[in-house]
Design an enzyme around this catalytic site. Structure first.
Site, PDB file in Angstrom:
ATOM      1  N   HIS A  88      32.072  47.882  51.368  1.00  0.00           N
ATOM      2  CA  HIS A  88      32.205  49.125  52.135  1.00  0.00           C
ATOM      3  C   HIS A  88      31.210  50.190  51.678  1.00  0.00           C
ATOM      4  CE1 HIS A  88      34.678  50.551  48.662  1.00  0.00           C
ATOM      5  NE2 HIS A  88      34.247  51.728  49.044  1.00  0.00           N
ATOM      6  N   ASP A 118      35.779  42.690  50.447  1.00  0.00           N
ATOM      7  CA  ASP A 118      35.085  43.931  50.114  1.00  0.00           C
ATOM      8  C   ASP A 118      34.074  43.715  48.994  1.00  0.00           C
ATOM      9  OD1 ASP A 118      34.395  46.577  50.426  1.00  0.00           O
ATOM     10  OD2 ASP A 118      35.920  47.325  49.047  1.00  0.00           O
ATOM     11  N   GLY A 204      30.948  58.239  44.281  1.00  0.00           N
ATOM     12  CA  GLY A 204      29.785  57.462  43.862  1.00  0.00           C
ATOM     13  C   GLY A 204      30.109  56.364  42.879  1.00  0.00           C
ATOM     14  N   SER A 206      32.507  53.875  43.354  1.00  0.00           N
ATOM     15  CA  SER A 206      32.959  52.629  43.967  1.00  0.00           C
ATOM     16  C   SER A 206      31.894  51.551  43.836  1.00  0.00           C
ATOM     17  CB  SER A 206      33.276  52.851  45.448  1.00  0.00           C
ATOM     18  OG  SER A 206      34.447  53.612  45.600  1.00  0.00           O
TER      19      SER A 206
END
Length: 266
Positions: A88, A118, A204, A206
């Protein structure tokens, strides 16, 4: 007289056993409960290596004079340049710039992505072997063990935040009823079993690696829930076994544009 000697001997044996028990307790006190036998001091080496293997993901600005746009974090999993991030974060972007803690930048191209997990895999070509992180078995992760979360929050590459595993196998899926505490939250993705931690995950971060005391990856930062409270919140990481499965499939796949080889004959 003999009785007195026996008492002295018995007392000596008791003292010896007590000393053994105290020694055993001291040697095991520093363990983090996660099976890796590391104390908090052991994170110094783990963080140093992880800083070299953690990257900030950026894309070029739309204009010639615009600064690069930060998208998130990632980490290197092979010396030849495989980089893992959350799918993502990049949204299927075919190319990004990987910015390392030492300031160097490498172009990274999409190798594979699994939106359901993901997880996205990219390959950088820096022209030199890279420091990389290895995976641990996320099935062995225990609630209460100490962890460090690495990333590039606010563009600060190689940032480390610490905490513990708050829970494992955290189920966060579609709401089953109106009382579901995450029904209106950001955690409605397809991964249903997360590692929950109180290590800070901010903008920032992730895509960054969640590490055990041995510096091994036990998860990848994917989401957070703070309910708008400054300085508060919970972070959720995709278990390393899920991430590693995607990486292994990407390693076995033929390079982009290359057709699979012939099927071996029996």
């Amino acid at each position: 007289m003999r009785t007195q000697q026996l008492l002295y001997i018995a007392a000596g044996v008791v003292v010896f056993i007590m000393l053994l028990l105290v020694g055993w307790g001291l040697t095991h006190k520093s363990g983090d409960g996660g099976g890796n036998g590391r104390s908090a001091a052991g994170f110094v080496g783990a963080v140093e290596r992880a800083q070299a293997a953690t990257v900030m993901i950026t894309v070029s600005g739309s204009g010639a004079n615009e600064a690069p746009l930060q998208m998130g974090s990632g980490f290197v999993v092979s010396s030849d340049g495989l980089i893992v991030t959350a799918a993502h974060v990049t949204g299927g972007l075919p190319v990004f710039n990987a910015v390392f803690a030492d300031g160097s930048v490498a172009r990274a191209e999409l190798v594979a992505a699994d939106a359901a997990a993901d997880v996205a895999i990219y390959r950088a070509t820096p022209g030199k072997p890279l420091t990389f992180l290895s995976f641990a078995d996320s099935n062995q992760v225990k609630a209460g063990q100490a962890v460090v979360l690495m990333g590039a929050p606010y563009g600060l590459v190689g940032t480390a935040t610490s905490g513990i595993v708050s829970a494992v196998n955290r189920q966060i899926g579609a709401p089953v009823n109106e009382e579901d505490p995450f029904a209106a939250g950001a955690l409605s993705g397809p991964v249903k079993s997360f590692i929950q931690t109180d290590a800070a995950l901010t903008a920032g971060g992730s895509g960054g690696p969640l590490l055990n005391g041995a510096g091994q990856v036990i998860g990848m930062a994917s989401a957070r829930e703070s309910r708008g409270e400054p300085g508060a919140g919970l972070a959720f990481a995709i278990p390393s076994n899920v991430v590693k499965a995607v990486v292994d499939r990407a390693r076995q796949a033929p390079p982009a544009g290359q057709a699979p080889g012939p099927t071996p004959q029996p």
